[in-house]
Design a protein around this motif. Structure first.
Motif, PDB file in Angstrom:
ATOM      1  N   ASN A   1      -3.528  15.241  -0.504  1.00  0.00           N
ATOM      2  CA  ASN A   1      -3.941  16.054   0.636  1.00  0.00           C
ATOM      3  C   ASN A   1      -3.391  15.451   1.925  1.00  0.00           C
ATOM      4  O   ASN A   1      -3.929  14.466   2.427  1.00  0.00           O
ATOM      5  N   PRO A   2      -2.326  16.040   2.463  1.00  0.00           N
ATOM      6  CA  PRO A   2      -1.682  15.453   3.639  1.00  0.00           C
ATOM      7  C   PRO A   2      -2.605  15.386   4.853  1.00  0.00           C
ATOM      8  O   PRO A   2      -2.554  14.429   5.626  1.00  0.00           O
ATOM      9  N   THR A   3      -3.472  16.405   4.980  1.00  0.00           N
ATOM     10  CA  THR A   3      -4.376  16.410   6.131  1.00  0.00           C
ATOM     11  C   THR A   3      -5.354  15.248   6.033  1.00  0.00           C
ATOM     12  O   THR A   3      -5.550  14.491   6.998  1.00  0.00           O
ATOM     13  N   ALA A   4      -5.956  15.125   4.847  1.00  0.00           N
ATOM     14  CA  ALA A   4      -6.901  14.035   4.642  1.00  0.00           C
ATOM     15  C   ALA A   4      -6.208  12.692   4.832  1.00  0.00           C
ATOM     16  O   ALA A   4      -6.765  11.769   5.432  1.00  0.00           O
ATOM     17  N   ALA A   5      -4.973  12.601   4.348  1.00  0.00           N
ATOM     18  CA  ALA A   5      -4.224  11.355   4.470  1.00  0.00           C
ATOM     19  C   ALA A   5      -4.025  11.008   5.941  1.00  0.00           C
ATOM     20  O   ALA A   5      -4.156   9.855   6.360  1.00  0.00           O
ATOM     21  N   ARG A   6      -3.763  12.049   6.747  1.00  0.00           N
ATOM     22  CA  ARG A   6      -3.539  11.809   8.172  1.00  0.00           C
ATOM     23  C   ARG A   6      -4.836  11.334   8.836  1.00  0.00           C
ATOM     24  O   ARG A   6      -4.835  10.420   9.647  1.00  0.00           O
ATOM     25  N   PHE A   7      -5.945  11.956   8.458  1.00  0.00           N
ATOM     26  CA  PHE A   7      -7.229  11.536   9.029  1.00  0.00           C
ATOM     27  C   PHE A   7      -7.577  10.118   8.606  1.00  0.00           C
ATOM     28  O   PHE A   7      -8.284   9.405   9.308  1.00  0.00           O
TER      29      PHE A   7
ATOM     30  N   GLY B   1       1.862  16.710  -7.630  1.00  0.00           N
ATOM     31  CA  GLY B   1       1.805  15.510  -6.806  1.00  0.00           C
ATOM     32  C   GLY B   1       0.541  14.706  -7.005  1.00  0.00           C
ATOM     33  O   GLY B   1      -0.312  15.027  -7.836  1.00  0.00           O
ATOM     34  N   GLY B   2       0.448  13.657  -6.203  1.00  0.00           N
ATOM     35  CA  GLY B   2      -0.780  12.887  -6.197  1.00  0.00           C
ATOM     36  C   GLY B   2      -0.776  11.643  -7.059  1.00  0.00           C
ATOM     37  O   GLY B   2      -1.562  10.736  -6.829  1.00  0.00           O
ATOM     38  N   LYS B   3       0.078  11.610  -8.070  1.00  0.00           N
ATOM     39  CA  LYS B   3       0.158  10.418  -8.915  1.00  0.00           C
ATOM     40  C   LYS B   3       1.596  10.290  -9.378  1.00  0.00           C
ATOM     41  O   LYS B   3       2.272  11.289  -9.576  1.00  0.00           O
ATOM     42  N   PHE B   4       2.077   9.068  -9.513  1.00  0.00           N
ATOM     43  CA  PHE B   4       3.418   8.956 -10.078  1.00  0.00           C
ATOM     44  C   PHE B   4       3.526   7.799 -11.061  1.00  0.00           C
ATOM     45  O   PHE B   4       2.778   6.830 -10.997  1.00  0.00           O
ATOM     46  N   TYR B   5       4.448   7.991 -12.001  1.00  0.00           N
ATOM     47  CA  TYR B   5       4.649   7.000 -13.055  1.00  0.00           C
ATOM     48  C   TYR B   5       6.133   6.684 -13.155  1.00  0.00           C
ATOM     49  O   TYR B   5       6.887   7.402 -13.811  1.00  0.00           O
ATOM     50  N   LEU B   6       6.543   5.620 -12.460  1.00  0.00           N
ATOM     51  CA  LEU B   6       7.968   5.263 -12.448  1.00  0.00           C
ATOM     52  C   LEU B   6       8.488   5.004 -13.852  1.00  0.00           C
ATOM     53  O   LEU B   6       9.547   5.511 -14.243  1.00  0.00           O
ATOM     54  N   MET B   7       7.741   4.202 -14.615  1.00  0.00           N
ATOM     55  CA  MET B   7       8.217   3.873 -15.958  1.00  0.00           C
ATOM     56  C   MET B   7       8.257   5.127 -16.821  1.00  0.00           C
ATOM     57  O   MET B   7       9.150   5.298 -17.645  1.00  0.00           O
ATOM     58  N   GLY B   8       7.276   6.014 -16.614  1.00  0.00           N
ATOM     59  CA  GLY B   8       7.272   7.276 -17.337  1.00  0.00           C
ATOM     60  C   GLY B   8       8.562   8.049 -17.090  1.00  0.00           C
ATOM     61  O   GLY B   8       9.180   8.568 -18.017  1.00  0.00           O
ATOM     62  N   SER B   9       8.994   8.094 -15.817  1.00  0.00           N
ATOM     63  CA  SER B   9      10.228   8.807 -15.489  1.00  0.00           C
ATOM     64  C   SER B   9      11.425   8.194 -16.204  1.00  0.00           C
ATOM     65  O   SER B   9      12.325   8.905 -16.651  1.00  0.00           O
ATOM     66  N   MET B  10      11.417   6.842 -16.312  1.00  0.00           N
ATOM     67  CA  MET B  10      12.524   6.188 -17.010  1.00  0.00           C
ATOM     68  C   MET B  10      12.516   6.579 -18.485  1.00  0.00           C
ATOM     69  O   MET B  10      13.567   6.861 -19.073  1.00  0.00           O
ATOM     70  N   VAL B  11      11.310   6.607 -19.076  1.00  0.00           N
ATOM     71  CA  VAL B  11      11.202   7.047 -20.469  1.00  0.00           C
ATOM     72  C   VAL B  11      11.681   8.499 -20.571  1.00  0.00           C
ATOM     73  O   VAL B  11      12.397   8.864 -21.509  1.00  0.00           O
ATOM     74  N   GLY B  12      11.328   9.318 -19.568  1.00  0.00           N
ATOM     75  CA  GLY B  12      11.774  10.708 -19.546  1.00  0.00           C
ATOM     76  C   GLY B  12      13.289  10.814 -19.566  1.00  0.00           C
ATOM     77  O   GLY B  12      13.863  11.602 -20.321  1.00  0.00           O
TER      78      GLY B  12
ATOM     79  N   ASN C   1       5.956  10.293   8.498  1.00  0.00           N
ATOM     80  CA  ASN C   1       6.937   9.252   8.219  1.00  0.00           C
ATOM     81  C   ASN C   1       7.062   8.983   6.726  1.00  0.00           C
ATOM     82  O   ASN C   1       8.168   8.753   6.230  1.00  0.00           O
ATOM     83  N   ILE C   2       5.946   9.012   6.025  1.00  0.00           N
ATOM     84  CA  ILE C   2       5.995   8.803   4.571  1.00  0.00           C
ATOM     85  C   ILE C   2       6.903   9.849   3.945  1.00  0.00           C
ATOM     86  O   ILE C   2       7.826   9.538   3.181  1.00  0.00           O
TER      87      ILE C   2
ATOM     88  N   ALA D   1       0.821  -1.218   0.000  1.00  0.00           N
ATOM     89  CA  ALA D   1       0.000   0.000   0.000  1.00  0.00           C
ATOM     90  C   ALA D   1       0.855   1.267   0.000  1.00  0.00           C
ATOM     91  O   ALA D   1       0.326   2.367  -0.074  1.00  0.00           O
ATOM     92  N   ILE D   2       2.178   1.106   0.069  1.00  0.00           N
ATOM     93  CA  ILE D   2       3.028   2.287   0.246  1.00  0.00           C
ATOM     94  C   ILE D   2       2.846   3.303  -0.885  1.00  0.00           C
ATOM     95  O   ILE D   2       2.758   4.510  -0.638  1.00  0.00           O
ATOM     96  N   GLY D   3       2.743   2.804  -2.112  1.00  0.00           N
ATOM     97  CA  GLY D   3       2.553   3.706  -3.246  1.00  0.00           C
ATOM     98  C   GLY D   3       1.289   4.528  -3.095  1.00  0.00           C
ATOM     99  O   GLY D   3       1.270   5.736  -3.336  1.00  0.00           O
ATOM    100  N   LEU D   4       0.237   3.855  -2.647  1.00  0.00           N
ATOM    101  CA  LEU D   4      -1.046   4.524  -2.432  1.00  0.00           C
ATOM    102  C   LEU D   4      -0.909   5.582  -1.336  1.00  0.00           C
ATOM    103  O   LEU D   4      -1.444   6.689  -1.442  1.00  0.00           O
TER     104      LEU D   4
END
Lengths: 339, 343
Positions: free
Chosen positions: A207-213, A273-284, A220-221, A196-199
């Motif tokens: 939204n860090p506040t919402a994430a905390r709630f 923020g909010g979404k990430f694409y590891l493979m996209g970064s490699m293509v970048g 820590n993340i 779940a770490i990626g999520l």
């Protein structure tokens, strides 16, 4: 920074850009796709591109996660210089290639120092609550100074042969650095997408506040994401140092932060923020290196290549901009009406 | 904001910077013979005139909530354009200076337009601007171009006597004029107030009917103008144009502005604070020169440390102002809350 619906959020755009670049080379650069086998090693432009993209690609792995949390890490270039400085000082410039400390120890120390640097950034962002760009600005400014002080403001040359494997060596016919990138990406993808770490990271970015709630330990993340970015910068520093077998505190990793951030953004990860694409970064990262190689192939002086790079960035940014697409489509629509 | 103390909390960061400057200058005066003199103080302006000019432009950008990473490269490009027009095209300085200033303003305008019209992040656009300007330097020339123009040489060596034998250089005078104009524009013009409003909350500024788009484009054009002017001043020192001039200067500028108490989140800061930030920066350099044994790289470490201290201080103020628990949310929220105005 404002929230905007900028990136289309898929790997399609960066892949199209890369394909366009490669297609251009297919027609206009002779022998671009030629691959030779010399001494059991593969040689050729394409192999070179992947090999030379390695330091930026490694940085981009860490930065992708940082940017996913709506953060930024501009200190990575300086940390690369620190890592290169530490490993070079510990191996030492012995002309016979006798390392001062075992190479593995030196490498571990360099990565450890870099990870600590990342933890420092992480602590500033997550515990003190600084803006990421300021928090990492500190190490950006001071880091190069630290690197220069580490190497006594001299360029340290290394002669320890085994260390050259990382940046120059081959394994099973391919440059060794490719395996480092592949391993790092694979592990990161596994950890972020199979748990779940990626999520969590994306939740903090939205939204860090919402994430905390929602019960996520946002602090820590954030902390570990920056620590990981420092770790990646450390590895990248080792590869850089090994490629040129020297550590130059002033120039090692120069402008790397910019290239790596660019790789991530080109790859479709939004700076919001909010979404990430590891493979996209490699293509970048591959796009950036392909562009550089293409420019060299046309005998453009390397200095001027920056102009082409800048124009490319403007073009890609515009393509990713929702407003730009709107305007263009409006332009076409109004023409249709006129007709 | 609660007003318990006699000091306006908005002025606190500037007072801290001022105190820091006094302490550092004082410490230098006690530690080193010959440090405490009017000329040594004036030298801070002479040696950092270009940084001062860059910092004024950068203050507007950062107060508006943006960032301009292209200033160092633009400075270099200006030195290249100026030197090549003077030496290769043999143009008169009366033409060269306006051309360079116009080029810088146009460059800033272009970036500002992209940022505003297409809603692109300033960080990426000015980053590309950094590459573009640096690359264009090499298009002009890969080698150093020396300047032998008479006007330039006079500007390089002229002294403006301030008191007794103490003097300022023309560059320093230009820089001080820029600071004064910057102070005036920030405080007493509609443009200045719009900049603060946008930095406080762009959405509110739009809803208030302020000309957000025009102001944003103008801010980057202004920063481009300052970079070009700083480039001209820089050639007064070096009497040459070189493509590697001003490398990393964008971050020195940002660091000075931050040390001067301007929040990188926007909405809060002052031109006067940025000037103090540059003076602190200059004092550190002089201290390290006087000290003698430390290599000049310690300057960077010291600057990094100061940026750290100042950011922690700002955070402490912020946290007290708005006791919000969530970190990133509070970072942007406090900027909005404490936004209304600044020195």
């Amino acid at each position: 920074m404002k929230a905007s619906k900028s990136s289309s959020g898929s790997i399609v755009w960066p892949l199209i850009a890369l394909a366009a670049l490669l297609l251009f080379n297919l027609f206009f650069t002779p022998n671009f796709f030629k691959i030779e086998i010399i001494d059991g090693h593969l040689f050729g432009n394409v192999i070179d591109i992947i090999k030379n993209a390695a330091p930026i690609a490694i940085l981009a792995v860490g930065l992708t996660l940082v940017i996913a949390t709506h953060g930024i890490d501009i200190s990575v270039g300086s940390v690369v210089a620190i890592s290169a400085g530490v490993v070079a000082m510990l191996i030492g410039g012995d002309l016979k290639g006798e390392p001062k400390y075992p190479i593995v120890v030196a490498m571990a120390a360099a990565v450890l120092v870099s990870t600590l640097a990342g933890m420092w950034n992480g602590a500033l962002v997550s515990r003190i609550g600084m803006q990421p760009i300021i928090a990492t600005l500190i190490l950006f400014v001071a880091g190069r100074g630290i690197a220069m002080v580490t190497t006594n403001a001299m360029v340290v040359w290394l002669y320890a042969k085994p260390f050259a494997l990382l940046g120059q060596g081959y394994w099973l016919g391919l440059p060794f650095s490719i395996y480092i990138v592949a391993f790092l990406v694979l592990m990161t993808a596994l950890v972020t997408r199979k748990t779940a770490i990626g999520l969590f990271i994306e939740a903090v970015g939205i939204n860090p506040t919402a994430a905390r709630f929602a019960g996520i330990n946002a602090k820590n993340i954030l902390f570990w994401v920056y620590a990981f970015s420092g770790f990646c910068a450390g590895i990248s520093g080792l590869v850089v140092c090994s490629t040129v077998m020297s550590a130059d505190g002033n120039n090692a990793g120069n402008l790397f932060e910019l290239n790596a951030i660019l790789a991530v953004v080109l790859g479709g990860t939004s700076l919001n923020g909010g979404k990430f694409y590891l493979m996209g970064s490699m293509v970048g990262a591959l796009i950036i290196q392909t562009l550089t190689t293409t420019i060299y192939a046309f005998n453009v002086p390397p200095e001027i290549s920056q102009v082409v790079m800048a124009i490319f960035v403007y073009a890609v940014s515009l393509l990713q901009s929702g407003k730009f697409r709107e305007k263009v489509s409006l332009l076409f629509r109004s023409k249709e009406v006129e007709a | 904001m609660k007003k318990k103390s006699a000091i306006d909390p908005r002025n606190l960061p500037i007072l801290v910077t001022l105190a820091l400057f006094v302490v550092m200058f004082g410490a230098g005066s006690f530690a080193f013979i010959g440090f405490f003199s009017l000329q040594n103080f004036l030298n801070l302006f002479i040696d950092n005139a270009y940084l001062l000019i860059l910092a004024v432009g950068m203050t507007f950008v950062i107060v508006s909530g943006g960032i301009d990473l292209s200033v160092g490269s633009m400075l270099a490009l200006s030195t290249m354009i100026a030197s090549s027009l003077l030496e290769k095209s043999h143009l008169d300085p009366i033409l060269v200076i306006p051309i360079v200033l116009l080029a810088g303003t146009a460059f800033g305008f272009f970036m500002g337009y992209l940022i505003h019209a297409f809603d692109l992040p300033p960080f990426i656009i000015t980053l590309a601007g950094l590459y573009l300007a640096r690359g264009l330097c090499y298009v002009v020339s890969i080698d150093t171009i020396g300047i032998t123009n008479g006007f330039w040489e006079r500007a390089a060596h002229a002294q403006v006597i301030i008191f007794d034998k103490n003097f300022l250089s023309p560059s320093a005078v230009i820089a001080l004029v820029v600071v004064l104009v910057g102070l005036f524009v920030a405080r007493y013009t509609g443009f200045g107030r719009n900049v603060y409003a946008i930095g406080g909350s762009e959405q509110s500024a739009v809803l208030m009917g302020l000309p957000v788009g025009r102001t944003k484009v103008a801010i980057y054009a202004l920063s481009g103008f300052c970079s070009a002017l700083a480039g001209i001043v820089f050639t007064f020192y070096t009497l040459s144009g070189y493509a590697l001039d001003g490398k990393g200067m964008e971050l020195d500028t940002i660091a000075s502005v931050v040390i001067g108490g301007t929040l990188l989140t926007g909405g809060f800061g002052s031109v006067f604070g940025s000037m103090l930030g540059v003076l602190v920066y200059g004092t550190i350099q002089v201290l390290i020169v006087f000290q003698g044994t430390l290599n000049s790289w310690w300057t960077r470490i010291a600057i990094g440390f100061l940026v750290f201290v100042f950011c922690v201080l700002q955070r402490a103020f912020d946290v007290r102002a708005a006791r919000s628990a969530a970190h990133q949310a509070s970072a942007s929220a406090t900027a909005t809350a404490s936004a209304p105005a600044g020195g």
